[in-house]
Structures are given as C-alpha cells and as structure tokens.
Enzyme design. Structure first.
Site, PDB file in Angstrom:
ATOM      1  N   ALA A 265      -4.526   3.708   4.589  1.00  0.00           N
ATOM      2  CA  ALA A 265      -4.779   2.472   4.082  1.00  0.00           C
ATOM      3  C   ALA A 265      -4.200   1.989   3.019  1.00  0.00           C
ATOM      4  CB  ALA A 265      -6.236   1.931   3.943  1.00  0.00           C
ATOM      5  N   GLU A 267      -3.570  -0.428  -0.647  1.00  0.00           N
ATOM      6  CA  GLU A 267      -4.468  -1.179  -1.701  1.00  0.00           C
ATOM      7  C   GLU A 267      -3.615  -2.384  -2.342  1.00  0.00           C
ATOM      8  OE1 GLU A 267      -2.496   1.919  -2.345  1.00  0.00           O
ATOM      9  OE2 GLU A 267      -1.824   1.776  -4.416  1.00  0.00           O
ATOM     10  N   GLU A 301      -9.045   2.811  -1.950  1.00  0.00           N
ATOM     11  CA  GLU A 301      -8.269   1.616  -2.132  1.00  0.00           C
ATOM     12  C   GLU A 301      -8.858   0.574  -2.941  1.00  0.00           C
ATOM     13  OE1 GLU A 301      -5.349   2.316  -0.945  1.00  0.00           O
ATOM     14  OE2 GLU A 301      -5.949   3.932   0.551  1.00  0.00           O
ATOM     15  N   HIS A 304      -8.216   1.678  -6.680  1.00  0.00           N
ATOM     16  CA  HIS A 304      -6.754   1.538  -6.750  1.00  0.00           C
ATOM     17  C   HIS A 304      -6.562  -0.010  -7.740  1.00  0.00           C
ATOM     18  CE1 HIS A 304      -4.250   4.482  -5.845  1.00  0.00           C
ATOM     19  NE2 HIS A 304      -4.598   4.506  -4.317  1.00  0.00           N
TER      20      HIS A 304
HETATM   21  N1  BES Z   1      -0.920   3.778  -1.797  1.00  0.00           N
HETATM   22  C1  BES Z   1      -1.663   4.659  -0.417  1.00  0.00           C
HETATM   23  C2  BES Z   1      -1.049   4.059   0.646  1.00  0.00           C
HETATM   24  C3  BES Z   1       0.404   4.681   0.820  1.00  0.00           C
HETATM   25  C4  BES Z   1       0.869   5.742   0.907  1.00  0.00           C
HETATM   26  C5  BES Z   1       1.307   3.515   1.319  1.00  0.00           C
HETATM   27  C6  BES Z   1       2.268   6.060   1.018  1.00  0.00           C
HETATM   28  C7  BES Z   1       2.703   3.656   1.474  1.00  0.00           C
HETATM   29  C8  BES Z   1       3.049   5.107   1.438  1.00  0.00           C
HETATM   30  C9  BES Z   1      -3.007   4.470  -0.336  1.00  0.00           C
HETATM   31  O1  BES Z   1      -3.755   4.345  -1.459  1.00  0.00           O
HETATM   32  C10 BES Z   1      -3.724   5.904  -0.030  1.00  0.00           C
HETATM   33  O2  BES Z   1      -3.326   6.858  -0.960  1.00  0.00           O
HETATM   34  N2  BES Z   1      -3.913   6.079   1.367  1.00  0.00           N
HETATM   35  C11 BES Z   1      -4.350   7.488   1.752  1.00  0.00           C
HETATM   36  C12 BES Z   1      -5.900   7.466   1.983  1.00  0.00           C
HETATM   37  C13 BES Z   1      -6.561   7.685   0.494  1.00  0.00           C
HETATM   38  C14 BES Z   1      -8.171   7.968   1.032  1.00  0.00           C
HETATM   39  C15 BES Z   1      -6.093   9.256   0.178  1.00  0.00           C
HETATM   40  C16 BES Z   1      -3.571   7.654   3.288  1.00  0.00           C
HETATM   41  O3  BES Z   1      -3.193   6.464   3.458  1.00  0.00           O
HETATM   42  O4  BES Z   1      -3.638   8.567   3.727  1.00  0.00           O
HETATM   43 ZN    ZN Z   2      -3.916   5.920  -2.851  1.00  0.00          ZN
END
Ligand code: BES
Ligand code: ZN
Length: 904
Positions: A265, A267, A301, A304
């Site tokens: 996901a 943010e 998210e 964030h």
């Molecule tokens: N900011 C990230 C999503 C992201 C990561 C977008 C890399 C583009 C490139 C988001 O906040 C995130 O960390 N998502 C994780 C899930 C989280 C619960 C650790 C994910 O998408 O795996």
């Molecule tokens: Zn994240």
C-alpha cells in the site's frame, strides 16, 4: 560492485535543489491510450545555489509544449531530463508544460496506469516523472491543485489528494473534479484515481472536536469486505492521537483498493492507495492472518501521515527515517490492539521471525547495506528488510534506551523542530536524544548511530560464571560483526541487552549489580558498547540461568552458551515469553543443524519431545503461543545457520522431525484439536486466531501421521471440515492439511475450492500459493507449479498472482526449488526475464531469491551461478534486475580474487 555496469547514486553527493517548486496546477484529460497532462509550476530559484540550467525529471513522456512566464523557451533533452538552459532570470517564474503519457501500456505499475477499468497512480519513489516533467525529489515540496477530466459513465469517481473544491459536467459525456491539497508535499505523495468505485464512509470526531470523513473505495460488489479496513482506520486514528498526540490533520481521508499493485500500500497524502489484499477481508474469504495484515497495513499507511508526510525524507538514503519509524509505530499499534502480555509477546515473536527470515540473510549476503545506505543504482531495490525491519529495530532500541515516556517526548520534539520539512535520520536521532538529556542514548549518541551506518548483524557472545563463595555471578558479554560489502571493519555497536536471572526452580531473581546498595527489580537493560564488558551481580544464592536479550532487545545473533538443561529451565519458567519461545527454538535448531550436517540423528531426543508435549498440554499457556513454540524453525532459517547448505538434506531432516512430532505427540494433537475448537461467532481476535492456528496445526500433524500409518480417519475429517467450514481460516487450514500431507482427498478438495472461489482473485491467489508451498515429494510439487503456470487463471501481469505462484515456490519452498537437476534455477531465470520485460520492480524482487546462492553445496551452487549469469547476460535487462544480479555475482568475484590472493 564493478563500475560501468551500473551507475550509482551516492549519499555523499547530496546537494540541495537549485530550484524549488512552490505550487503546481495539474490538469489531466484521462484516456487509457493517451492521457494529456498540463502542468503549471511556480518555480523559485534557491538563492544559495549558483546560477545553472533548470533540469526536470521526465521518463517515457511525450512533450508537447513548454512556456516560461507565458513565452516559449528553448529546451533540450539530456540523460532522461528536460533541460532549460536559460530560464527567466527572475527569482521566481512560472513554467507551463504539456505532455502526454500512455496509462494502458504502463505494465510497470509506476506512474499513471490502468488496472481493470480504472486509472491509478503510484509515484513513490520516482514514478511522478513518468506522469509529467518535475523536480521529482522528496526535498522539493509543493502545494497541488489538480483537475481531472474523464468520461463520466466509465469513471464516475475522480479523486486526488486533499479537498474536493469543485466538480461538474463537461460536454461529450465527460465530467471533471478539482482537488486542492493545502499541505506542501513532495511529488512522491501525489495520487489520482479515476474509476467506477463505491465507498464505505464513516465520520469521526477527533479530540479537538473536529469532524472528519473517512472513506474506503472499492469495486462495486466488494463493499461487504471493507468493514475491517474501516475499523482498522478508526482504531489507527484513535491510537495515534492517544499514544503520540498526533491527530488527523485532514478533513477527508481516503483509502482506495486496486487489484494491480507492486507493493502492499502507499501513503499518498489523504488518498492512500492499497493493494486489494490489504483492504478486502470477510470471514468467508480472508484468513486470520489476512485480517491482521489489513489492520497493520492500514495503520502503517495512516501513521505515515505524520511520519513520512508531515515530516518527509531529505533524500532516498533517508528512507528509513519514515519507513523504519512507521514500521515501529505499526508494530506498537498491533501490540496494543492485541491485548494482554501474552498476545503482545506473540506479536513480537512474529516480528522477530520476520526479521530473521528476511533481514538477517540480507545483512549476510550480497545486498547487505546499512539502514541508511551509502549508494544505490535503483532506489526501488532499497525498499528492503534492512531499511524497514532493521530500521524499526533501531527505533525500538532508542525507545528502550530512553524509556516509553522519553520516546514520546522525543517524538514531540521531532515534530516541534521539523514539521513541514524534509530531514535526515540524524535529525530524528538528535531529537530523541535531545529530549532525553543524560539518558543512556544521549550519552553515547554518536556510537549509537553506527546502527544507521554499518551493515551486518553483530553476534553477541555471553558467558556467565558463578562463584559460590562470594555469591557473585559474573556475566561477560562480547560483540563482533563480520565484514560486509564495502565495510571490511566495524566499530562496536551500542547494544541494549534486556535481561534477568532465573533460578533453577524457575523463580526470577532480584538483580543487584556490584556497587548498588540494594537489589532493584528482576529485569535490567545492560548497555554493551565495547567489544567486551563484564557485569557482576551480587547476593546470588546459587548458579542462575541468564535470560538474555529479552523481548529481542537488539537485532543481533546471541550465542549464550547455555546447556540444554538451562534452556529447558527457561522454556518452562522464564517470565519473558519471548525467551521461552526462543529457548524452544534454540533447542530444536541445534538438533536440526547437527542433523543437517551429519553430526547428529535426524530425530529429536526424548527430553525435548517431552518439553514440547508439556507446552502443548499446558493448561495456562495461550493457544497462539503454543502454536509458535511447536513450530520447528523453518528450512530457510536452518539454512542460514549452516556454513554450507544442502537444501534437500535440510528438508529431509526437518520433515523427519515433523513426522516424529506427529507420531509421538499423536494423542496430544488430538486433544489440542478437540479442546481448542471455537464456538463463538467469527472474530479476528488474537485469542480466537490463536485457537484456530493451533487447531489447524493439529489437523496438519494428524493428517501427516495418517500419511504414514495409512489410517484414513483424519484426512476424512479434514475433508469434511474443509467442506463445512464457515470461515476461510478453517477452510484453508483443512485444505492445507490435505495438500501438505499429499492425501488422496487433496485433489477433490482443490477442485472444489477452485469452483467455489474462481471469481475471487485474492482467494484464487491462495489456491495457487497453497499448491506451490506444499512440502516437496518426488518432484511433484515443482511439476505442479510448472503446470499451474499454464493455468487459464494464471497471469504474470498481476503482481499478486505472480507472487502467489513464483514467490511461494522460490522463497518458501526450498526443497521444491533447489533441485539437483537445476530445473528450479532454469525456471527462475526464465521467469525473472519474462517478468522483467513488463515489470522490472517485480522482477528484481524475484531475482533476489538467489541472494544466498554462494552458501549452497554443489551441485546447487554451480547451477545457481550459471542461472544468475544467464540473467545477467541478457542485453536489454532492466537496471533494477541488473543491480541485483551484478551484486550477486560481484561478491563471487571479490571472493575469487581474495582466494586467488590467498593462494599466492
Ligand atoms: N511507502 C511504502 C510503499 C512503497 C514502497 C511504494 C516502495 C513504492 C515503493 C508504504 O508505506 C509501505 O511501506 N508499504 C509496505 C507495507 C507496510 C505495512 C510495511 C508494503 O507495501 O509492503
Ligand atoms: Zn511505509
């Protein structure tokens, strides 16, 4: 890494932007084949920077027009940038750009793309430049006003960040919506959605009395699966305000679910975009694990919004500033949501298992890098377990060193100082330390920050000696960290070691260190900051058993030198639930490792089996805890402990021990199965989930035993339970028990499951994953995966589907993947190359499963190298995959050179 093959971006090369963008007006005419984007930028020169051309990022765009202050201006393209050599000389000016892009051809899922019948965006880290020309870097923060125009019937919902300021009809069946986001933000937080969606809505009032609208947008027909996501969102809002005094700062907070998504996901300010996997959940279609996943990703998210959006990263080397901190926050949230001490410990154990399964191997392999990396070729490759999970451990250690309240004050100071800014990991650590003068963190902040700078997992060695005469117990702790790529030598880390002393009868001993007047408490945090240190405990009546690194207080490997008998004491009595679990893991691990190396029998000894029986039958322990203790360490984790790995041997040994537990605890499994049945209405609580997990484990063990004995009773019961199940956790548990034991009834159950759920993509993912994860037997599982690749429901284009089959096999099924005939590696290389042609980010993730190839025994090792080299030799490989395979092979070269040098 060899220069010339990949170009590196270096942290030390950071320079502040020469131009800033204060505001931007974007206008989109959305069409799948050709979307028109017009953008009007209010640009300011940075007075501190020397006069220079304006360079805007842009990737795969068609440029239609550029105007500066309303007049045409000359420009050129260079290295994927739009260069304006002579922008207006004024301190500020406007730049108008028109360009087009092609969302329907965007299979990379970065930038603006179509999924199903809608438009979605993903801009982190560098996707915005695939939408329009911009200063696409996180330290350029602008206020966005966005107008979307699209066909009204196909795209009735038009969303972007912030508040809806205007909407209306347009000629030709089109409509428009105009959004304004008052918070300046970096481009990576921009988002838009245009699709046929419906929303679950809820209004909430925060402590200040303000009302906010929460919305969860999904496809028509999925609305009944959004209740849990909404509840999780409300709980997250409430928690962040209570724990950190961080309120929701938006009038409207939206979550949108999309089926094609590279990550979990994202943010985006006020408009989070989610993989459907982390939004949609109903008892009939989602397991307990899925429900917890939704809760923690929604929370992550949402959190964030402050740690990431209000304060963002200066550059991508600081990624852990937002990700490590936000993972820490979502872990704390999940623990607080789960209730009692035991449930909290279960959550902690799960987080540590994840860290050990993904981050420890990363830190020991070719992709090892510090929590704050020094260089990268492709930033997408640095959304790693190190940045996320080790980063969260670093934050956790700070919290341990300054205390719960101290950490909350540190967070307040961080926001006081830096709200609205783009900052560094140093700024964060400084704020936590400054808010806690004289604390165990502040007095050694520079040394502590080595956790950000040095890669590798330190090993802490602990040895204790007891002197009966002086009634003293002396504990000696040593630390060591081996070299990692580019870092041959490491300075000592600051390692908080939470500990206690347990008497042989199991009681917790009061702790009195030499120099203290009186004992104080039964647990302490020792701070190991030198290569070796000693602590002397006084007034100790008999030799104690040290319980070290309680709650896993630091991301290290611990060699505690304890005997089996001492571990049994901790397993039975430690007041720290984490260490009780850890003791059982270590007992099992030592047997597994010995057997895998041919140094011991492929069997568990009677005392250990009895100890496990005691846990399984224990009247006071929670089911979820029992389930964790009874699980043998995974094949992957065992492999990590061995110098040379024969994956088939590890599998054989572990399966033999599992079969032994199935047989010798047969009666106990039956009892566990019967005693832990839940009769309440389904709720994804830790208590209920723990019981279901234990029942599922018991059923698996009973079916496994039937496979050997030939007794058809348990597979029959599993099949019945599979058919009658009222929730997905039980249904999938029963199906797994059949599939994993290769029962005859597995086939009819699998077809029935497919028939039932063929229209539910997330459930079909489970169907693929389950088959790819079954314990290998005579090559059947691998053959099945190859066949499933051709199944009409399979597609490499949808990341969830690709992961369900390919990641399940390559990451979670070592014995099916690592074949002596190399067919697994050939298959891997072909799929990496297939996927790379469409989605390099996803391909690079799959490429990483070979990171640890150097540890493999022959013939695996040679075959693995050949497969990696074949991928590396592909001429049009993406930069993403190239970085991974180059590093994987480069380490080999470095070693070959070192060996050659040693031989001379
Ligand atoms: N900011 C990230 C999503 C992201 C990561 C977008 C890399 C583009 C490139 C988001 O906040 C995130 O960390 N998502 C994780 C899930 C989280 C619960 C650790 C994910 O998408 O795996
Ligand atoms: Zn994240």
């Amino acid at each position: 890494m060899r220069e010339g093959t990949v170009t590196l971006v270096r942290r030390e090369d950071y320079v502040a932007p020469a131009y800033r963008i204060r505001s931007v007006e974007l206008c989109f005419d959305l069409e799948p084949a050709k979307t028109l984007v017009s953008s009007k930028l209010a640009i300011e020169r940075n007075p501190q920077a020397a006069p220079q051309p304006l360079r805007l990022h842009g990737e795969g765009l068609t440029l239609l027009r550029v105007l500066a202050n309303g007049e045409s201006v000359s420009f050129r393209h260079e290295d994927g940038q739009l260069v304006i050599d002579h922008p207006p000389a004024d301190d500020s000016f406007t730049l108008e750009i028109r360009n087009s892009c092609c969302p329907e051809k965007n299979t990379e899922l970065s930038g603006l793309y179509t999924s199903g019948s809608g438009f979605f965006t993903q801009c982190e880290a560098e996707g915005f430049r695939r939408i329009t020309y911009f200063l696409d870097r996180p330290d350029v923060m602008a206020v966005y006003t966005v107008t979307l125009r699209a066909d009204k019937a196909k795209y009735p919902v038009l969303l972007s960040n912030g508040n809806l300021v205007e909407q209306g009809e347009l000629p030709g069946g089109r409509h428009f919506a105009k959004w304004h986001d008052p918070f300046p933000k970096p481009s990576y937080l921009f988002a838009l959605v245009a699709a046929d969606l419906v929303a679950r809505e809820q209004k909430i009032r925060t402590r200040s009395g303000k009302e906010h609208l929460l919305q969860v947008f999904v496809r028509r027909g999925d609305l009944d699966k959004t209740e849990h996501a909404m509840n999780s969102l409300v709980a997250s809002v409430v928690w962040d305000e209570a724990r950190f005094k961080l309120p929701l700062d938006l009038e409207r907070f939206m979550i949108v679910a999309v089926e094609d998504f590279n990550m979990g996901a994202m943010e985006n300010k006020g408009l989070n975009i989610f993989n459907t996997k982390f939004v949609l959940a109903s008892p009939a279609t989602a397991t307990d694990v899925d429900f917890f996943g939704v809760e923690s990703v929604v929370a992550h998210e949402y959190f964030h919004n402050w740690t990431g959006n209000r304060i963002t990263c200066r550059d991508w080397f600081q990624l852990s500033l937002k990700e490590g901190l936000t993972v820490y926050r979502d872990q704390e949230f999940s623990m607080d949501m789960s209730g009692g001490a035991s449930a909290r410990a279960v959550r902690r154990i799960e987080d540590v298992r994840q860290l050990r399964a993904a981050q420890f191997p990363e830190d020991a392999g070719p992709m090892a890098h510090p929590v704050r990396p020094d260089s990268y070729a492709e930033i997408n490759n640095f959304y790693t377990a190190t940045v996320y999970d080790k980063g969260a451990e670093v934050v956790r250690m700070m919290a341990t060193l300054v205390g719960h309240e101290g950490f909350a004050s540190g967070m307040s100071l961080y926001f006081e100082r830096h709200d609205g800014q783009a900052v560094t990991c140093d700024d964060f650590a400084q704020a936590i330390a400054d808010a806690n003068p004289g604390s165990a963190l502040s007095v050694r902040l520079d040394a502590f920050k080595r956790w950000y700078a040095q890669a590798g997992t330190p090993t802490v060695t602990a040895r204790g000696t007891y002197d009966a005469e002086s009634r003293r117990y002396t504990l000696t702790l040593e630390q060591f960290c081996g070299p990692s790529p580019g870092q041959p030598f490491k300075f000592p880390f600051v390692i908080p070691v939470a500990m206690g002393l347990v008497a042989q009868d199991g009681s917790s001993l009061p702790l009195q260190l030499a120099g203290e007047e009186a004992p104080g408490g039964t647990s302490r945090v020792l701070v190991l900051e030198h290569p070796q240190q000693q602590w002397v405990f006084e007034n100790v009546d008999a030799a104690p058993v040290p319980s070290l690194l309680r709650g896993f207080s630091a991301p290290v490997n611990l060699d505690d030198g304890l005997s089996d008998a001492e571990r049994m004491v901790l397993l039975a009595h430690d007041s720290d639930a984490f260490n009780r679990w850890e003791s059982a893991q270590k007992l099992a691990l030592s047997r597994l490792c010995a057997a895998a190396q041919g140094l011991g029998p492929a069997a568990l000894d009677a005392p250990l089996v009895e100890a496990l029986r005691t846990v399984l039958r224990h009247p006071a322990l929670d089911a979820s805890f029992k389930e964790l203790v009874l699980q043998l360490p995974s094949e992957g984790y065992v492999a990590e402990q061995l110098p040379v790995v024969d994956p088939q041997r590890v599998h054989e040994v572990r399966e033999a021990m599992r079969a032994q537990l199935a047989e010798q605890l047969h009666a106990d499994w039956i009892e566990a199965f019967e005693r832990n049945a839940t009769s309440e209405a389904y709720a994804p609580t830790v208590a209920q989930a723990g019981k279901r997990a234990l029942v599922n484990m018991a059923l698996s063990m009973l079916c496994l035993q039937s496979q050997r004995s030939g007794d058809p009773v348990w597979p029959g019961r599993a099949y019945q339970r599979f058919k009658d199940a009222t929730n997905m956790t039980e249904r999938l548990g029963a199906l797994s028990a059949l599939v994993e034991s290769h029962a005859g009834l597995a086939e009819p159950a699998l077809s029935r499951f497919h028939e039932l759920f063929k229209d539910d993509a997330l459930v079909l993912d489970k169907w693929f994953a389950l088959q790819a994860r079954a314990p290998e037997l005579d090559g059947r599982v691998f053959a099945r995966v190859k066949a499933l690749l051709k199944h009409p429901d399979f597609s490499l284009r949808n990341p969830n589907r690709a992961r369900s089959l390919l990641f399940s096999l390559t990451m979670f099924n070592p014995a099916a993947f690592h074949r002596a005939d190399a067919a697994g590696y050939v298959f891997w290389a072909d799929r990496v190359m297939d996927i790379d042609a469409m989605n390099p980010q996803l391909a690079a993730r799959l490429a990483r499963v070979m990171d640890r190839w150097r540890k493999l025994a022959e013939p695996y090792r040679g075959a693995a190298r050949e497969a990696i080299a074949r991928v590396a030799a592909k001429p049009d490989l993406s930069g993403d995959v190239r970085e991974i395979v180059t590093r994987a092979l480069a380490e080999d070269e470095a070693n070959a050179n070192a060996q050659a040098a040693a031989a001379q």
